[in-house]
Design a protein around this motif. Structure first.
Motif, PDB file in Angstrom:
ATOM      1  N   GLU A 101       0.823  -1.213   0.000  1.00 55.47           N
ATOM      2  CA  GLU A 101       0.000   0.000   0.000  1.00 55.47           C
ATOM      3  C   GLU A 101       0.850   1.253   0.000  1.00 55.47           C
ATOM      4  O   GLU A 101       0.541   2.223  -0.687  1.00 55.47           O
ATOM      5  CB  GLU A 101      -0.923  -0.001   1.228  1.00 55.47           C
ATOM      6  N   ALA A 104       2.080   1.844  -3.465  1.00 56.10           N
ATOM      7  CA  ALA A 104       1.040   2.398  -4.336  1.00 56.10           C
ATOM      8  C   ALA A 104       0.815   3.872  -4.034  1.00 56.10           C
ATOM      9  O   ALA A 104       0.682   4.690  -4.941  1.00 56.10           O
ATOM     10  CB  ALA A 104      -0.255   1.613  -4.162  1.00 56.10           C
ATOM     11  N   ILE A 105       0.818   4.210  -2.754  1.00 57.33           N
ATOM     12  CA  ILE A 105       0.590   5.614  -2.387  1.00 57.33           C
ATOM     13  C   ILE A 105       1.721   6.493  -2.913  1.00 57.33           C
ATOM     14  O   ILE A 105       1.492   7.568  -3.456  1.00 57.33           O
ATOM     15  CB  ILE A 105       0.407   5.758  -0.856  1.00 57.33           C
ATOM     16  N   TYR A 108       1.229   6.858  -6.764  1.00 54.07           N
ATOM     17  CA  TYR A 108       0.113   7.683  -7.236  1.00 54.07           C
ATOM     18  C   TYR A 108       0.144   9.104  -6.679  1.00 54.07           C
ATOM     19  O   TYR A 108      -0.438   9.998  -7.249  1.00 54.07           O
ATOM     20  CB  TYR A 108      -1.232   7.028  -6.890  1.00 54.07           C
ATOM     21  N   HIS A 109       0.801   9.296  -5.565  1.00 50.47           N
ATOM     22  CA  HIS A 109       0.780  10.613  -4.942  1.00 50.47           C
ATOM     23  C   HIS A 109       2.124  11.311  -4.980  1.00 50.47           C
ATOM     24  O   HIS A 109       2.295  12.336  -4.366  1.00 50.47           O
ATOM     25  CB  HIS A 109       0.320  10.496  -3.477  1.00 50.47           C
ATOM     26  N   ILE A 120      -3.063   9.031   4.631  1.00 44.69           N
ATOM     27  CA  ILE A 120      -3.887   8.264   3.688  1.00 44.69           C
ATOM     28  C   ILE A 120      -4.193   6.870   4.249  1.00 44.69           C
ATOM     29  O   ILE A 120      -5.313   6.391   4.165  1.00 44.69           O
ATOM     30  CB  ILE A 120      -3.191   8.155   2.311  1.00 44.69           C
ATOM     31  N   ARG A 121      -3.174   6.242   4.834  1.00 45.23           N
ATOM     32  CA  ARG A 121      -3.389   4.892   5.345  1.00 45.23           C
ATOM     33  C   ARG A 121      -4.099   4.897   6.691  1.00 45.23           C
ATOM     34  O   ARG A 121      -4.622   3.864   7.112  1.00 45.23           O
ATOM     35  CB  ARG A 121      -2.059   4.145   5.485  1.00 45.23           C
ATOM     36  N   LEU A 184      -6.772  11.875  -5.774  1.00 47.60           N
ATOM     37  CA  LEU A 184      -5.339  12.111  -5.596  1.00 47.60           C
ATOM     38  C   LEU A 184      -5.069  13.508  -5.056  1.00 47.60           C
ATOM     39  O   LEU A 184      -3.937  13.895  -4.852  1.00 47.60           O
ATOM     40  CB  LEU A 184      -4.593  11.900  -6.926  1.00 47.60           C
TER      41      LEU A 184
ATOM     42  N   ARG B 117     -10.562   7.251  -0.547  1.00 50.78           N
ATOM     43  CA  ARG B 117      -9.174   7.358  -0.991  1.00 50.78           C
ATOM     44  C   ARG B 117      -8.377   6.118  -0.573  1.00 50.78           C
ATOM     45  O   ARG B 117      -7.609   5.565  -1.360  1.00 50.78           O
ATOM     46  CB  ARG B 117      -8.541   8.628  -0.406  1.00 50.78           C
ATOM     47  N   MET B 121      -6.608   3.445  -3.081  1.00 45.19           N
ATOM     48  CA  MET B 121      -5.196   3.094  -3.033  1.00 45.19           C
ATOM     49  C   MET B 121      -5.005   1.585  -2.895  1.00 45.19           C
ATOM     50  O   MET B 121      -4.088   1.008  -3.452  1.00 45.19           O
ATOM     51  CB  MET B 121      -4.503   3.831  -1.874  1.00 45.19           C
ATOM     52  N   SER B 124      -5.617   0.169  -6.262  1.00 38.00           N
ATOM     53  CA  SER B 124      -4.486   0.480  -7.139  1.00 38.00           C
ATOM     54  C   SER B 124      -3.295  -0.411  -6.812  1.00 38.00           C
ATOM     55  O   SER B 124      -2.592  -0.881  -7.711  1.00 38.00           O
ATOM     56  CB  SER B 124      -4.082   1.943  -6.993  1.00 38.00           C
TER      57      SER B 124
END
Lengths: 217, 262, 217
Positions: A101, A104-105, A108-109, A120-121, A184, B117, B121, B124
């Motif tokens: 994860e 991925a973050i 994408y970010h 985010i997590r 995003l 979100r 993620m 994704s």
């Protein structure tokens, strides 16, 4: 040995030869190699970019393919033949869910700070998780964020693109849709929090994303 | 024990089992947000249409249940519970116009955004991991050939280097003690004398620093003094028309050469 | 992933596919691989030997070639492109103190023997230093000295004069000028000095230069 190089000051090798040269260099190298480096290795006057295009077409549908990885080019076996290569496969360490994860973050970010990943997590990101991704050379440190504390940011590497067969970070699956749906965006919690400070504005982030690609030249 | 919950959202057996498994598994959650995301799935709606109020109630019930079972909950779960209780009251009570903080709707929207979100993620991440991977589905060259590095070195030396080297060998015996005996200050007169003699051989642009006297280049204090004096001397010489001075840009080396007449 | 293998129990893949497979395997394998091993890896019914031969022909004249190595087969860069596997880097370095002093002594005292250089410098002259100057083509061997042992002498070359912008070695400032310029401290060495003996006087030096010059013609 010097001769071909000296001669070439006057004349570039014929196109067919240039294609052979690019082929030989790409074949010999496991890592992606940039057009600039190809040009540097080839005789003066050669245009690797042109030769690359011809070569890429020549290998279409073959057992190996000429692929673009970030700003570099490499040869890779066709994915549909992976089953022949069981002997070559080596077990990659199983990544934890947290690591996947986090990866991925970052992808994408990017560029993204540790605080943003945690936001985010919804949980802390352990040092080991980040270290594992750094060790795999899938993420690396980007520029520091110009906000109080100047936190470091993380971005993905060309090695990450290579591993997952991506030409650029823009080719990440679903990136456009995620952008369009606003997921995003760095949206600060309502009520003006501290996090306002260390989050980039959307514009900055988008810029950096694109720049991240050109950074790799 | 959870009849209330059943009233709220009647759960099929498997969901109930899942909810019980949640309790057992409480350590397996990656924090309150992860737990909220799992709970939200019981609503069976698009995350965008989720009822945050309902979710808050689900979470609070879950926490209650866990407490009754005397399972220790980590502090962040309790913080989230307190926050959700606050959110719930905001959502239920009519807005107080004198209140300045964000409205319950705003807070709820943000929580929904966070959940969406996180979910995005996760999806994704799964999509990335499902791609063909290097070393698993496609492969790099098995026998990469080494690139030999050929290093070509060009050596350079200037005429001044050569003369200084010669002078060094010819004056070795008397030279070293000579500079050592000296005061660590090079005077303008000394520098000027020295430059006047040397300048005859400086046809080409030469870095001013190469005019520092032998033995003055290493020690920082001596070097400073020698540099200052040599620079001052070169200004003198430029003024008298003996040499020309140039500097490419700020802080770049100052170069001098003999002024050619005619 | 297993499918192609199972299918193949009934039917061998088409020839074109077999060739792609051999190509991918040869590309990705770390060692040369035998026909038997190729057959073992490929779906049942495939004939690696045939595919190999087609592949070998296909790569004829390309930048890489399919070659036999012992009992196995491998892909290798075409031999005429070996020069591409080099990366040249250029560096400019200052001559070492020993080298520049040796060079200066040769320039001022030519023709000069190694023993004389060592005497003037007061320290030994390493073989490496002399070799470096010979390699740079700034000094070369002159006539042998007609003294016991017939030692070789060194003189400077036209390349040296060119590099230092001198027309002849005589253009080098003499000892007097060096003294006047302050490069050579004008202080008589304390009594009965060695240097007078081993160094030529200014007059002698001029003679030697003449000799040196005529040597070079």
């Amino acid at each position: 040995m010097d001769e071909p190089i000296e001669e070439s000051l006057f004349e570039a090798p014929p196109e067919g030869e240039q294609e052979r040269m690019v082929e030989a260099i790409l074949f010999a190298t496991a890592e992606p190699i940039s057009v600039a480096e190809l040009n540097a290795r080839m005789p003066h006057g050669a245009e690797a970019a042109v030769a690359l295009e011809t070569l890429r077409k020549r290998y279409e549908g073959r057992g190996v393919a000429v692929v673009k990885v970030g700003d570099g080019w490499a040869m890779r076996t066709a994915p549909d033949l992976g089953f022949l290569m069981q002997k070559e496969t080596f077990e990659t360490r199983k990544l934890s869910r947290a690591a996947i994860e986090t990866l991925a973050i970052v992808a994408y970010h990017q560029p993204v700070t540790r605080a943003e990943i945690e936001e985010i997590r919804g949980v802390g990101v352990s040092r080991g998780t980040v270290d594992q991704l750094l060790e795999l050379e899938w993420i690396r440190f980007g520029r520091r964020r110009m906000t109080p504390g100047r936190p470091v940011t993380f971005i993905v590497t060309p090695g990450f693109l290579d591993h997952f067969g991506l030409e650029t970070a823009r080719d990440l699956p679903g990136l456009k849709e995620l952008r369009a749906s606003g997921l995003l965006e760095n949206r600060p919690p309502p009520g003006g929090d501290v996090e306002d400070d260390d989050g980039p504005t959307d514009d900055e982030q988008t810029d950096m994303f694109d720049e991240g690609d050109s950074d790799e030249t | 024990m959870s009849e209330e919950q059943f009233e709220l959202s009647p759960m099929p057996v498997e969901d109930r089992l899942a909810a019980e498994a949640l309790i057992v598994d409480v350590d397996g959650f990656e924090g309150p947000l992860d737990l909220l995301l799992v709970l939200s799935r019981t609503q069976k709606v698009d995350l965008r249409k989720i009822s945050v109020l309902q979710l808050a109630e689900q979470y609070l019930k879950f926490v209650d249940k866990v407490k009754k079972l005397r399972i220790e909950l980590a502090a962040d779960y309790l913080v989230m519970a307190a926050w959700l209780a606050f959110l719930k009251s905001r959502l239920l009570l009519p807005p107080d116009p004198s209140d300045e903080g964000p409205s319950g709707e705003e807070l709820a929207a943000h929580l929904a955004f966070q959940l969406e979100r996180l979910q995005a993620m996760r999806e994704s991440a799964a999509r990335i991991m499902a791609r063909d991977q290097l070393g698993r589905d496609f492969f790099a060259r098995g026998i990469p050939e080494d690139v030999t590095r050929v290093r070509r070195v060009t050596y350079t030396a200037t005429l001044l280097d050569l003369m200084q080297a010669y002078a060094r060998t010819r004056t070795k015996d008397e030279f070293r003690p000579y500079t050592m005996d000296r005061d660590r200050i090079l005077t303008l007169e000394q520098a000027l004398d020295r430059m006047r003699g040397l300048i005859g051989f400086a046809g080409d642009w030469t870095d001013l620093s190469s005019y520092l006297p032998e033995g003055w280049e290493v020690d920082p204090a001596m070097r400073r003094s020698a540099t200052a004096a040599t620079f001052a001397a070169s200004l003198e010489l430029a003024k008298s028309g003996a040499i020309e001075l140039r500097q490419g840009e700020v802080f770049s080396p100052i170069e001098i050469r003999k002024k050619t007449h005619g």
